[in-house]
Design an enzyme around this catalytic site. Structure first.
Site, PDB file in Angstrom:
ATOM      1  N   ASP A  13       0.815  -1.222   0.000  1.00 52.75           N
ATOM      2  CA  ASP A  13       0.000   0.000   0.000  1.00 52.75           C
ATOM      3  C   ASP A  13       0.851   1.275   0.000  1.00 52.75           C
ATOM      4  O   ASP A  13       0.428   2.308   0.511  1.00 52.75           O
ATOM      5  CB  ASP A  13      -0.956   0.041   1.208  1.00 52.75           C
ATOM      6  CG  ASP A  13      -1.784  -1.211   1.318  1.00 52.75           C
ATOM      7  OD1 ASP A  13      -2.292  -1.656   0.282  1.00 52.75           O
ATOM      8  OD2 ASP A  13      -1.907  -1.757   2.431  1.00 52.75           O
ATOM      9  N   LYS A  16       2.343   2.254  -5.055  1.00 53.60           N
ATOM     10  CA  LYS A  16       3.039   1.782  -6.268  1.00 53.60           C
ATOM     11  C   LYS A  16       2.204   2.044  -7.510  1.00 53.60           C
ATOM     12  O   LYS A  16       2.743   2.296  -8.581  1.00 53.60           O
ATOM     13  CB  LYS A  16       3.295   0.273  -6.201  1.00 53.60           C
ATOM     14  CG  LYS A  16       4.255  -0.145  -5.133  1.00 53.60           C
ATOM     15  CD  LYS A  16       4.348  -1.652  -5.040  1.00 53.60           C
ATOM     16  CE  LYS A  16       3.088  -2.319  -4.546  1.00 53.60           C
ATOM     17  NZ  LYS A  16       2.682  -1.999  -3.172  1.00 53.60           N
ATOM     18  N   GLY A  40      -4.446  -3.954  -4.859  1.00 56.31           N
ATOM     19  CA  GLY A  40      -5.484  -3.100  -5.430  1.00 56.31           C
ATOM     20  C   GLY A  40      -4.996  -1.678  -5.470  1.00 56.31           C
ATOM     21  O   GLY A  40      -4.304  -1.246  -4.553  1.00 56.31           O
ATOM     22  N   HIS A  41      -5.286  -0.980  -6.542  1.00 57.58           N
ATOM     23  CA  HIS A  41      -5.011   0.446  -6.510  1.00 57.58           C
ATOM     24  C   HIS A  41      -6.025   1.213  -7.331  1.00 57.58           C
ATOM     25  O   HIS A  41      -6.678   0.677  -8.212  1.00 57.58           O
ATOM     26  CB  HIS A  41      -3.570   0.775  -6.876  1.00 57.58           C
ATOM     27  CG  HIS A  41      -3.154   0.298  -8.218  1.00 57.58           C
ATOM     28  ND1 HIS A  41      -2.442  -0.852  -8.388  1.00 57.58           N
ATOM     29  CD2 HIS A  41      -3.341   0.829  -9.429  1.00 57.58           C
ATOM     30  CE1 HIS A  41      -2.216  -1.022  -9.671  1.00 57.58           C
ATOM     31  NE2 HIS A  41      -2.748  -0.028 -10.322  1.00 57.58           N
ATOM     32  N   GLN A 223       2.129  -5.784  -3.290  1.00 51.41           N
ATOM     33  CA  GLN A 223       2.475  -5.900  -1.856  1.00 51.41           C
ATOM     34  C   GLN A 223       3.811  -5.189  -1.593  1.00 51.41           C
ATOM     35  O   GLN A 223       4.118  -4.245  -2.294  1.00 51.41           O
ATOM     36  CB  GLN A 223       2.519  -7.358  -1.406  1.00 51.41           C
ATOM     37  CG  GLN A 223       1.152  -8.037  -1.327  1.00 51.41           C
ATOM     38  CD  GLN A 223       0.667  -8.544  -2.665  1.00 51.41           C
ATOM     39  OE1 GLN A 223       1.393  -9.190  -3.384  1.00 51.41           O
ATOM     40  NE2 GLN A 223      -0.568  -8.271  -3.008  1.00 51.41           N
TER      41      GLN A 223
END
Ligand code: IMP
Length: 437
Positions: A13, A16, A40-41, A223
């Site tokens: 988190d 990235k 997730g982003h 990650q």
């Protein structure tokens, strides 16, 4: 142009997504190399918000080749939903390629992930419950089902049978779950195969060609280093290798193809799930950082634990990944906190001190960051576009971090907007056209 790996240098988190999104503009190919939809982003394009879990967000650049590498574990339901969502919004996804060797997350992996955590009770890892660990376990046990298996019904059925059978005992509480019926599952996955067939490819040659042609390839990690199954805070880790070395294995290139390794780190720290966190702020200040930084998971919505910047762990990340530069994110979240603190070593039980990240789990569990004080700033920094635009104390904070780690800062995030990024001299040739002065 080089092969550049982008990895998380903390506990995931780190932001990235935004960094790879910016690098993707100049890239000829972007490839994800490990993890799955535990990542997730969110990407904001004008008024539109896009959430990604598997497909590299570079897909938003029309026609860009974006690959999901062999090292990724793919839940085909999530992937097809992501494809449908992008298509509905008119995004050209002709550049999408999925490795034929990527492993599939199956319904029993999800159930095993839930069951495993329930069984651990208080000792649970706090996984994302997306079936990641059980899928990688099957891969290592050579019981995995791969993307290419979706294209042959007979083989698919045989492999599902072989993989599901040994799990009967653990899955007994779910025996009546229709999702575990061999025929139903085979049918469902065959349908996924039909839908995904146009995108399934032999991905390594795509990467070789792009590099041979002098193109820029971005290897996108998920990650973070401290969640690495070998080098992270085991067992409170994910089941893959988010470190830079895995970029080669997870995409099919040799180490000589990598020219740069960027580590992405927040200006502070967060962690989701259980496990050691030496600089954790389990207090009102931690809550303030959580609110200011919007520290709630994209994938699970869980509140993230927050803490001061941990330079011991970050220096470890520099070594484990061979970082050539640091992409600092969310510096703006620290605005108004004065003084600031960073950990430059750890304090352990009975007066022990640690300059290096301790390898031993029981030692690490008892350590706390030994904090040093640095002056903060109160000015709004979201409009800064060069280091010189930052208040003196913010510059000093970055200098301190860079000097401690011995690597340059390439970019600095100063706000949520896409253009709220400072590109330093160290990143000049990778700066996207839109951000050029
Ligand atoms: P899993 O990857 O779902 O097996 O979860 C294992 C550990 O990694 C848990 O502590 C998760 O919270 C953490 N984790 C997995 N993916 C991410 C991520 O993308 N960001 C932050 N933590 C993650």
């Amino acid at each position: 142009m080089p092969g550049i790996v982008v990895v998380g240098a903390q506990w995931g988190d780190e932001g990235k997504g935004k960094v790879t999104d910016l690098l993707a503009e100049r890239a000829d190919l972007v490839i994800r190399f490990q993890g799955g939809n535990n990542a997730g982003h969110t990407i904001v394009r004008g008024d539109e918000v896009f959430k990604f879990h598997l497909i590299p967000s570079g897909i938003l650049y029309p026609g860009k080749t974006c690959a999901v590498g062999n090292g990724v574990v793919v839940d085909p339901r999530v992937l097809t939903d992501e494809i449908d969502g992008l298509r509905r919004r008119g995004v050209d996804i002709s550049g999408l390629r999925i490795s034929a060797n990527a492993h599939l997350i199956m319904p029993y992996h999800l159930l095993l992930d839930h069951a495993g955590e329930a069984k651990l009770g208080k000792l649970q890892i706090g996984t994302t419950r997306r079936g990641i660990g059980p899928c990688y376990a099957d891969k290592a046990a050579r019981l995995g089902i791969r993307m290419q298996d979706l294209l042959d019904e007979k083989i698919l059925k045989q492999k599902i049978y072989a993989a599901m059978e040994p799990k009967r005992l653990t899955l007994r509480p779910f025996a009546k779950d229709p999702a575990l019926d061999l025929h139903t599952m085979t049918e469902e996955y065959r349908r996924f195969g039909h839908r995904l067939e146009p995108y399934i490819a032999d991905t390594p040659p795509l990467v070789w060609r792009a590099l041979d042609d002098g193109g820029l390839v971005v290897f996108e990690g998920a990650q973070g280093t401290m969640l690495d199954i070998d080098h992270g805070t085991y067992p409170f880790v994910t089941s893959s290798n988010p470190v830079a070395g895995a970029a080669c294995v997870g995409s099919g290139v040799g180490p000589k193809s990598i020219d740069e390794v960027w580590g992405v780190a927040k200006a502070y720290c967060t962690r989701v799930g259980a496990g050691p966190f030496p600089t954790e702020l389990d207090d009102a200040l931690g809550e303030r950082i959580r609110k200011a930084g919007g520290e709630f998971g994209t994938t699970t919505g869980r509140a993230r634990r927050t803490g001061w910047l941990d330079l011991v762990a970050l220096r470890y990340a520099c070594q484990v990944n061979g970082l050539t530069a640091l992409a600092v994110t969310k510096l703006d979240v620290l605005t108004g906190l004065d003084p600031l603190y960073v950990a430059t070593r750890y304090l352990g039980a009975e007066g022990a001190t640690f300059e290096e990240f301790p390898y031993h789990q029981s030692v690490l569990h008892k350590t706390r960051g030994d904090l040093i004080e640095l002056p903060g700033w109160r000015e709004d920094i979201s409009g800064a576009r060069s280091i010189a635009d930052l208040p003196r104390n913010a510059q000093a904070y970055l200098d301190f971090v860079s000097d401690f780690l011995g690597i340059p800062v390439a970019t600095v995030g100063v706000g949520p907007a896409r253009d709220a990024v400072i590109w330093t001299g160290a990143a000049e040739r990778l700066r996207p056209a839109a951000a050029e002065a």
